[in-house]
Design a protein around this motif. Structure first.
Motif, PDB file in Angstrom:
ATOM      1  N   TRP A   1      12.639   7.023  -1.487  1.00 51.14           N
ATOM      2  CA  TRP A   1      11.476   6.556  -0.559  1.00 51.14           C
ATOM      3  C   TRP A   1      11.103   5.196  -1.220  1.00 51.14           C
ATOM      4  O   TRP A   1      10.647   4.463  -0.636  1.00 51.14           O
ATOM      5  CB  TRP A   1      10.731   7.386   0.198  1.00 51.14           C
ATOM      6  N   HIS A   2      10.905   5.586  -2.599  1.00 47.81           N
ATOM      7  CA  HIS A   2      10.200   4.182  -3.392  1.00 47.81           C
ATOM      8  C   HIS A   2      11.049   3.164  -3.465  1.00 47.81           C
ATOM      9  O   HIS A   2      10.869   1.806  -3.321  1.00 47.81           O
ATOM     10  CB  HIS A   2      10.056   4.892  -4.680  1.00 47.81           C
TER      11      HIS A   2
ATOM     12  N   PHE B   1      12.334  -3.219   1.330  1.00 49.96           N
ATOM     13  CA  PHE B   1      11.460  -3.580   2.361  1.00 49.96           C
ATOM     14  C   PHE B   1      10.512  -4.536   2.129  1.00 49.96           C
ATOM     15  O   PHE B   1      10.482  -5.863   2.677  1.00 49.96           O
ATOM     16  CB  PHE B   1      10.597  -2.313   3.167  1.00 49.96           C
ATOM     17  N   ILE B   2       9.677  -4.240   0.906  1.00 50.15           N
ATOM     18  CA  ILE B   2       8.793  -5.341   0.370  1.00 50.15           C
ATOM     19  C   ILE B   2       9.370  -6.560  -0.260  1.00 50.15           C
ATOM     20  O   ILE B   2       9.043  -7.635   0.175  1.00 50.15           O
ATOM     21  CB  ILE B   2       8.052  -4.728  -0.681  1.00 50.15           C
TER      22      ILE B   2
ATOM     23  N   VAL C   1       0.871  -1.130  -0.198  1.00 51.35           N
ATOM     24  CA  VAL C   1       0.038  -0.079  -0.013  1.00 51.35           C
ATOM     25  C   VAL C   1       0.753   1.148  -0.141  1.00 51.35           C
ATOM     26  O   VAL C   1       0.589   2.168  -0.621  1.00 51.35           O
ATOM     27  CB  VAL C   1      -0.941   0.068   1.227  1.00 51.35           C
ATOM     28  N   ALA C   2       1.912   1.426   0.905  1.00 45.89           N
ATOM     29  CA  ALA C   2       2.652   2.279   0.902  1.00 45.89           C
ATOM     30  C   ALA C   2       3.498   2.414  -0.386  1.00 45.89           C
ATOM     31  O   ALA C   2       3.636   3.691  -0.977  1.00 45.89           O
ATOM     32  CB  ALA C   2       3.783   2.253   2.147  1.00 45.89           C
TER      33      ALA C   2
ATOM     34  N   LEU D   1       3.658   6.012  -2.814  1.00 49.81           N
ATOM     35  CA  LEU D   1       4.855   6.508  -3.266  1.00 49.81           C
ATOM     36  C   LEU D   1       4.908   6.515  -5.035  1.00 49.81           C
ATOM     37  O   LEU D   1       5.393   7.223  -5.370  1.00 49.81           O
ATOM     38  CB  LEU D   1       5.985   5.718  -2.810  1.00 49.81           C
ATOM     39  N   GLY D   2       4.623   5.239  -5.654  1.00 52.34           N
ATOM     40  CA  GLY D   2       4.874   5.077  -6.912  1.00 52.34           C
ATOM     41  C   GLY D   2       3.740   6.169  -7.740  1.00 52.34           C
ATOM     42  O   GLY D   2       4.094   6.794  -8.761  1.00 52.34           O
ATOM     43  N   ALA D   3       2.618   6.300  -7.173  1.00 53.54           N
ATOM     44  CA  ALA D   3       1.664   7.229  -7.689  1.00 53.54           C
ATOM     45  C   ALA D   3       2.309   8.704  -7.664  1.00 53.54           C
ATOM     46  O   ALA D   3       2.169   9.462  -8.744  1.00 53.54           O
ATOM     47  CB  ALA D   3       0.211   7.285  -7.005  1.00 53.54           C
TER      48      ALA D   3
END
Length: 228
Positions: free
Chosen positions: A138-139, A145-146, A115-116, A120-122
Protein backbone atom coordinates in the motif's frame (compact mmCIF):
# COMPACT_ATOMS: atom_id res chain seq x y z
CA UNK A 1 8.18 3.95 -13.77
CA UNK A 2 9.48 5.95 -10.83
CA UNK A 3 12.84 6.44 -12.60
CA UNK A 4 11.02 7.92 -15.61
CA UNK A 5 9.09 10.21 -13.26
CA UNK A 6 12.30 11.37 -11.60
CA UNK A 7 13.82 12.13 -15.02
CA UNK A 8 10.74 14.17 -15.95
CA UNK A 9 10.93 16.10 -12.70
CA UNK A 10 14.59 16.94 -13.37
CA UNK A 11 13.72 18.18 -16.86
CA UNK A 12 10.88 20.25 -15.48
CA UNK A 13 13.04 21.69 -12.72
CA UNK A 14 15.76 23.00 -15.12
CA UNK A 15 15.09 26.26 -15.70
CA UNK A 16 12.59 27.18 -12.50
CA UNK A 17 13.68 31.64 -14.48
CA UNK A 18 7.30 49.55 -29.68
CA UNK A 19 4.78 49.54 -31.70
CA UNK A 20 5.71 52.04 -34.40
CA UNK A 21 4.32 55.39 -33.31
CA UNK A 22 2.48 56.48 -36.38
CA UNK A 23 1.31 59.89 -35.31
CA UNK A 24 -0.90 62.18 -37.29
CA UNK A 25 0.95 64.16 -39.97
CA UNK A 26 -0.05 66.71 -42.51
CA UNK A 27 -2.84 65.79 -44.83
CA UNK A 28 -0.29 65.53 -47.64
CA UNK A 29 1.38 62.49 -46.01
CA UNK A 30 1.22 59.30 -48.06
CA UNK A 31 0.89 56.74 -45.24
CA UNK A 32 -0.55 56.92 -41.76
CA UNK A 33 -1.05 53.52 -40.08
CA UNK A 34 -2.64 54.70 -36.78
CA UNK A 35 -4.85 57.78 -36.36
CA UNK A 36 -3.60 60.47 -34.00
CA UNK A 37 -6.71 60.11 -31.82
CA UNK A 38 -7.51 56.42 -31.81
CA UNK A 39 -10.56 56.40 -29.58
CA UNK A 40 -12.36 53.30 -30.83
CA UNK A 41 -11.65 49.63 -30.20
CA UNK A 42 -10.93 48.92 -33.89
CA UNK A 43 -8.06 51.39 -33.91
CA UNK A 44 -6.64 49.82 -30.73
CA UNK A 45 -6.82 46.32 -32.18
CA UNK A 46 -5.29 47.58 -35.41
CA UNK A 47 -2.32 48.91 -33.49
CA UNK A 48 -1.92 45.72 -31.44
CA UNK A 49 -2.12 43.43 -34.43
CA UNK A 50 0.75 45.27 -36.12
CA UNK A 51 3.67 42.83 -36.22
CA UNK A 52 5.90 45.35 -34.46
CA UNK A 53 3.49 45.48 -31.50
CA UNK A 54 3.20 41.75 -30.76
CA UNK A 55 5.91 41.71 -28.03
CA UNK A 56 3.61 43.82 -25.85
CA UNK A 57 1.11 40.97 -25.82
CA UNK A 58 3.50 38.83 -23.75
CA UNK A 59 5.41 39.50 -20.53
CA UNK A 60 9.12 40.14 -20.93
CA UNK A 61 10.07 37.24 -18.64
CA UNK A 62 8.67 33.73 -18.88
CA UNK A 63 9.84 30.37 -17.58
CA UNK A 64 11.48 28.25 -20.27
CA UNK A 65 8.55 25.84 -20.56
CA UNK A 66 6.10 28.69 -21.15
CA UNK A 67 8.44 30.22 -23.74
CA UNK A 68 8.78 26.82 -25.46
CA UNK A 69 5.00 26.58 -25.94
CA UNK A 70 3.66 30.13 -25.77
CA UNK A 71 6.62 32.39 -26.60
CA UNK A 72 6.71 34.51 -29.79
CA UNK A 73 8.40 31.59 -31.56
CA UNK A 74 6.96 28.86 -29.37
CA UNK A 75 5.69 25.52 -30.61
CA UNK A 76 2.02 26.55 -30.56
CA UNK A 77 2.85 29.77 -32.44
CA UNK A 78 4.88 28.11 -35.20
CA UNK A 79 2.19 25.45 -35.66
CA UNK A 80 -0.41 28.23 -35.87
CA UNK A 81 -2.41 26.53 -33.13
CA UNK A 82 -2.35 29.69 -31.00
CA UNK A 83 -1.62 32.77 -33.14
CA UNK A 84 -0.21 35.69 -31.19
CA UNK A 85 -3.09 38.17 -31.51
CA UNK A 86 -5.09 40.23 -29.00
CA UNK A 87 -8.08 37.94 -29.48
CA UNK A 88 -5.90 34.86 -29.13
CA UNK A 89 -4.28 36.17 -25.95
CA UNK A 90 -7.72 36.81 -24.46
CA UNK A 91 -8.57 33.13 -25.00
CA UNK A 92 -5.20 32.08 -23.59
CA UNK A 93 -5.87 33.98 -20.36
CA UNK A 94 -9.10 32.01 -19.94
CA UNK A 95 -7.16 28.79 -20.51
CA UNK A 96 -4.58 29.99 -18.00
CA UNK A 97 -7.25 30.55 -15.36
CA UNK A 98 -8.72 27.07 -15.91
CA UNK A 99 -5.29 25.43 -15.75
CA UNK A 100 -4.34 27.26 -12.56
CA UNK A 101 -7.62 26.32 -10.87
CA UNK A 102 -6.99 22.69 -11.85
CA UNK A 103 -3.42 23.09 -10.58
CA UNK A 104 -4.75 24.24 -7.22
CA UNK A 105 -7.22 21.34 -6.98
CA UNK A 106 -4.43 18.94 -7.90
CA UNK A 107 -2.34 20.46 -5.13
CA UNK A 108 -4.93 19.60 -2.49
CA UNK A 109 -5.37 16.08 -3.90
CA UNK A 110 -1.61 15.54 -3.77
CA UNK A 111 -1.50 16.92 -0.23
CA UNK A 112 -4.09 14.36 0.84
CA UNK A 113 -1.93 11.68 -0.73
CA UNK A 114 1.07 12.95 1.26
CA UNK A 115 -0.90 12.59 4.50
CA UNK A 116 -1.93 9.02 3.66
CA UNK A 117 1.63 8.20 2.64
CA UNK A 118 2.96 9.59 5.91
CA UNK A 119 0.62 7.40 7.95
CA UNK A 120 1.56 4.33 5.93
CA UNK A 121 5.24 5.18 6.18
CA UNK A 122 5.08 5.52 9.95
CA UNK A 123 3.35 2.14 10.18
CA UNK A 124 5.81 0.54 7.77
CA UNK A 125 8.80 1.84 9.70
CA UNK A 126 8.11 -0.47 12.66
CA UNK A 127 6.12 -3.24 10.94
CA UNK A 128 7.38 -6.82 10.71
CA UNK A 129 6.45 -10.05 8.95
CA UNK A 130 3.20 -10.12 6.96
CA UNK A 131 2.18 -6.73 8.28
CA UNK A 132 5.35 -5.26 6.77
CA UNK A 133 4.67 -6.95 3.42
CA UNK A 134 1.06 -5.76 3.23
CA UNK A 135 1.85 -2.24 4.38
CA UNK A 136 4.71 -1.97 1.91
CA UNK A 137 2.37 -2.81 -0.97
CA UNK A 138 0.00 0.00 0.00
CA UNK A 139 2.93 2.32 0.65
CA UNK A 140 4.20 1.73 -2.89
CA UNK A 141 0.74 2.20 -4.38
CA UNK A 142 0.35 5.44 -2.48
CA UNK A 143 3.77 6.57 -3.72
CA UNK A 144 2.74 5.92 -7.33
CA UNK A 145 -0.46 7.91 -6.83
CA UNK A 146 1.48 10.83 -5.34
CA UNK A 147 4.02 10.79 -8.16
CA UNK A 148 1.31 10.91 -10.82
CA UNK A 149 -0.71 13.60 -9.00
CA UNK A 150 2.38 15.66 -8.23
CA UNK A 151 3.71 15.38 -11.79
CA UNK A 152 0.35 16.38 -13.29
CA UNK A 153 0.04 19.35 -10.94
CA UNK A 154 3.58 20.44 -11.77
CA UNK A 155 3.00 20.12 -15.52
CA UNK A 156 -0.12 22.29 -15.29
CA UNK A 157 1.91 25.01 -13.60
CA UNK A 158 4.85 24.90 -16.01
CA UNK A 159 2.86 24.81 -19.25
CA UNK A 160 0.13 27.34 -18.49
CA UNK A 161 -0.05 30.33 -20.85
CA UNK A 162 1.88 33.35 -19.54
CA UNK A 163 0.07 36.23 -17.79
CA UNK A 164 -0.45 39.66 -19.30
CA UNK A 165 2.43 41.23 -17.40
CA UNK A 166 5.46 39.94 -15.55
CA UNK A 167 5.77 39.23 -11.85
CA UNK A 168 5.36 42.08 -9.37
CA UNK A 169 8.44 43.49 -7.75
CA UNK A 170 9.21 42.69 -4.15
CA UNK A 171 8.37 39.65 -2.08
CA UNK A 172 4.90 38.22 -2.73
CA UNK A 173 2.99 35.07 -1.84
CA UNK A 174 3.43 33.91 -5.44
CA UNK A 175 7.21 34.14 -5.14
CA UNK A 176 7.11 32.32 -1.81
CA UNK A 177 5.05 29.61 -3.49
CA UNK A 178 7.69 29.28 -6.22
CA UNK A 179 10.62 29.20 -3.79
CA UNK A 180 8.92 26.49 -1.76
CA UNK A 181 8.19 24.61 -5.00
CA UNK A 182 11.92 24.35 -5.63
CA UNK A 183 12.35 22.88 -2.15
CA UNK A 184 9.60 20.28 -2.39
CA UNK A 185 10.52 19.38 -5.97
CA UNK A 186 14.06 18.63 -4.83
CA UNK A 187 12.61 16.66 -1.92
CA UNK A 188 10.38 14.63 -4.25
CA UNK A 189 13.35 13.64 -6.38
CA UNK A 190 15.44 12.73 -3.34
CA UNK A 191 12.58 10.77 -1.74
CA UNK A 192 12.07 8.66 -4.86
CA UNK A 193 15.79 7.99 -5.22
CA UNK A 194 16.15 7.01 -1.57
CA UNK A 195 13.08 4.76 -1.77
CA UNK A 196 14.82 2.64 -4.41
CA UNK A 197 18.00 2.46 -2.35
CA UNK A 198 16.43 1.26 0.90
CA UNK A 199 16.15 -2.40 -0.15
CA UNK A 200 19.93 -2.63 -0.56
CA UNK A 201 20.79 0.00 2.06
CA UNK A 202 18.34 -0.35 5.00
CA UNK A 203 20.38 2.17 6.98
CA UNK A 204 18.95 4.90 4.73
CA UNK A 205 15.45 4.53 6.20
CA UNK A 206 15.87 7.41 8.69
CA UNK A 207 17.20 9.65 5.90
CA UNK A 208 14.33 8.68 3.62
CA UNK A 209 11.79 9.43 6.35
CA UNK A 210 13.38 12.79 7.21
CA UNK A 211 13.44 13.88 3.56
CA UNK A 212 9.84 12.74 3.07
CA UNK A 213 8.63 14.73 6.08
CA UNK A 214 10.61 17.77 4.94
CA UNK A 215 9.09 17.50 1.46
CA UNK A 216 5.60 17.28 2.94
CA UNK A 217 6.26 20.36 5.08
CA UNK A 218 7.50 22.42 2.14
CA UNK A 219 4.58 21.26 -0.02
CA UNK A 220 1.99 22.08 2.64
CA UNK A 221 3.56 25.50 3.20
CA UNK A 222 3.50 26.24 -0.53
CA UNK A 223 -0.24 25.56 -0.66
CA UNK A 224 -0.92 27.59 2.48
CA UNK A 225 1.03 30.52 1.00
CA UNK A 226 -1.60 30.85 -1.74
CA UNK A 227 -4.65 29.81 0.24
CA UNK A 228 -4.44 32.28 3.13
Amino acid sequence: MNYVFVALLVCFSLGSVQAQDSTAVKKTAVTDTVPAKANDADALLAGLTDSTATPSLLPRKMIFTQRAFWGPKGLLRTMNVAPLTPEGRAKELKIRRTMLITHQIGGFVTLAGFVAQGLLGAKLYNAKGQEYTDTKVWHERSATFINVAYGTTLALSLTTPPPVVGAKRGFTSIKLHKYLAIVHLTGMIATNVLAHMIDTHPDLKPVHRAVAYGTFGAYAASIISLTF
